[in-house]
Design a protein around this motif. Sequence first.
Motif, PDB file in Angstrom:
ATOM      1  N   TYR A  47     -81.319  -7.942 -30.356  1.00  0.00           N
ATOM      2  CA  TYR A  47     -81.631  -7.411 -31.685  1.00  0.00           C
ATOM      3  C   TYR A  47     -81.968  -8.594 -32.579  1.00  0.00           C
ATOM      4  CZ  TYR A  47     -79.808  -2.726 -30.623  1.00  0.00           C
ATOM      5  OH  TYR A  47     -79.614  -1.475 -30.107  1.00  0.00           O
ATOM      6  N   THR A  51     -81.402  -7.993 -36.933  1.00  0.00           N
ATOM      7  CA  THR A  51     -80.030  -7.977 -37.455  1.00  0.00           C
ATOM      8  C   THR A  51     -79.272  -9.251 -37.097  1.00  0.00           C
ATOM      9  OG1 THR A  51     -79.577  -6.567 -35.557  1.00  0.00           O
ATOM     10  CG2 THR A  51     -79.656  -5.504 -37.706  1.00  0.00           C
ATOM     11  N   GLN A  53     -77.836  -9.535 -31.939  1.00  0.00           N
ATOM     12  CA  GLN A  53     -76.807  -8.784 -31.207  1.00  0.00           C
ATOM     13  C   GLN A  53     -77.321  -8.304 -29.852  1.00  0.00           C
ATOM     14  OE1 GLN A  53     -77.752  -7.971 -34.388  1.00  0.00           O
ATOM     15  NE2 GLN A  53     -76.050  -8.854 -35.535  1.00  0.00           N
TER      16      GLN A  53
END
Lengths: 360, 252
Positions: free
Chosen positions: B133, B136, B139
């Motif tokens: 990810y 963000t 992650q």
Amino acid sequence: MAEEIQLLKGNEALALAAIRSGADGYFGYPITPQSEVMETLMAVEPWKTTGMVVLQAESELSSINMVYGGAAAGKQVMTSSSSPGISLMQEGISYIAACELPCLIVNVQRGGPGLGTIQPSQSDYFQATKGGGHGDYHLIVLAPASVQEMADFTVLAFDLAFKYRNPVMMLADGLIGQMMEKVVLPEQRPRRTMEQIKEQCPWATWGKPSSRKPNIITSLELDSKDMEQNNLRLQKKYKEISDHEVRYEEFETSDAEYLLIAFGACARICQKAVEEARAQGIRLGLIRPVTLWPFPYKAIAEQANKVKGILSVEMNAGQMVEDVRLAVKGNVPVEFFGRLGGIIPTPDEIVTALKEKIIK
Amino acid sequence: MENDIFKPENLVYTKTPVLNDTPMHYCPGCSHGVVHKLVAEVVDEMGIQEDTIGIAPVGCAVFAYRYFEMDFQEAAHGRAPAVATAIKRLYPEKYVFTYQGDGDLAAIGTAETIHACNRGENILIIFINNAIYGMTGGQMAPTTLEGMKTSTCPYGRDTTINGYPLNITDLLVQLKGTRYITRQSVHNAASILKAKKALKKGFQNCMEKKGTSVIEFVSTCNSGWKMSPAKANEWMVENMFKAYPLGDLKDI
């Protein structure tokens, strides 16, 4: 031509009225007590006549996002569901409101919370009128009280949705959806042509011609200054809707000493309760909000000055009564009577509750 | 002196007008910029700019609509295939594509992906798989490799805790609604040329009513992987290509 009277369920009337309203698409997922909506559409096969698309999605999440896609492309689209399914749609509804997309979302309510019951309820009033999804937004909320209104409000809902570029929710309930009544369906409107869509929705994503900049449908704005402006623009629109689109009905209010406030199926029962009370010499009247948002605060406030007490009657634990109290501002006593979990109150119960809680 | 070389006859490359001049927010070295350019070039070369509608995801490509001179919708996280389904059903004559990352397509949007493909929607799904990810902050993704470190599996993906890397593209091959599925990359000139051909085919398929096209781009996220762009490309070839081998998986 004489008007053709048909005997239909509320859900069937909704489906047939959707076709006749010139809708371009319906996207839904089965859930009791509104599955007849999609069943009717699939049986009638409007894609062979008007060209309306009907699609069974894999979930309510998907169907509301199909509505998002279709509405953002300028098409006249809708979905219907019942309470748990509407909960699942809340993310999409918030996006649709944020992007100012015209569409119709129908909630044929059942009792909650949770999986609840498949019997009628009005316990999604808060969800429909106070948000439901995240952020500061409003749906225009129409509450039909008859099968005829399920049909009529379908047309009205789309008209309001496109007038204000705002999603409209029809907040029905399992009683209105399932019961059969006489109904005259609206006239068949032709679906809009591509030229009409371009004229009505110059903002929509129907494919960028060389003559204009790309149309972008998004609710994302990371700059707080701009995001505040986006919110203020929405609030300005909501003010305009509040100023112009309040709808309600009054029944026997001219000489009323006491007042019932009820919407949807409950308003039908309350009409009977008014008749019963008057037969007993109690001068009772009824105000029925037709738009739950915008709420008829002013009409209720004006009547409140003329009566000794008000009873809000709902098939929930007391939701609309909060708006009634806001309208009345403590000028007269406002009490609540309701049945829960899918139980429908009787006129007798309502008159008894009026005597116990208000007349005393 | 140096201005002398700016002559039309010396021009060997022009940026397609389907891509505008907005500076991209992508990290230097990221695969997104190259794939964006290829999408824009294909749309330009096919002459379908006026008839193409794109759907942006939630994730690193959330602002994809800022860069393309085409009508675009921003979908909620994972819902792009549902959004695209409706547009294509309502406008069968338009080219409709989604542009999604691995979290969007293979985690939160798994149901929408599988069912759009299973219905055989005549859309193109462009899938950027960088196993993390990015937006963000790095992650774990459904496609994160076994043992690969991310901020939510800081000691490496442990399959006993996190399950296995999800090879969703292989899954989609089995669906009767899919027509063309291929796995590509854009880490060198040869792969970019191949990828462009795949994209052209994917867009052409939108008009043939034979089902869904899915193009996975095995991609780098040098920021999330905490590597230089060059090192990220090497790491991708060594590790990502083993889990996600390149090539056509379905073409009917």
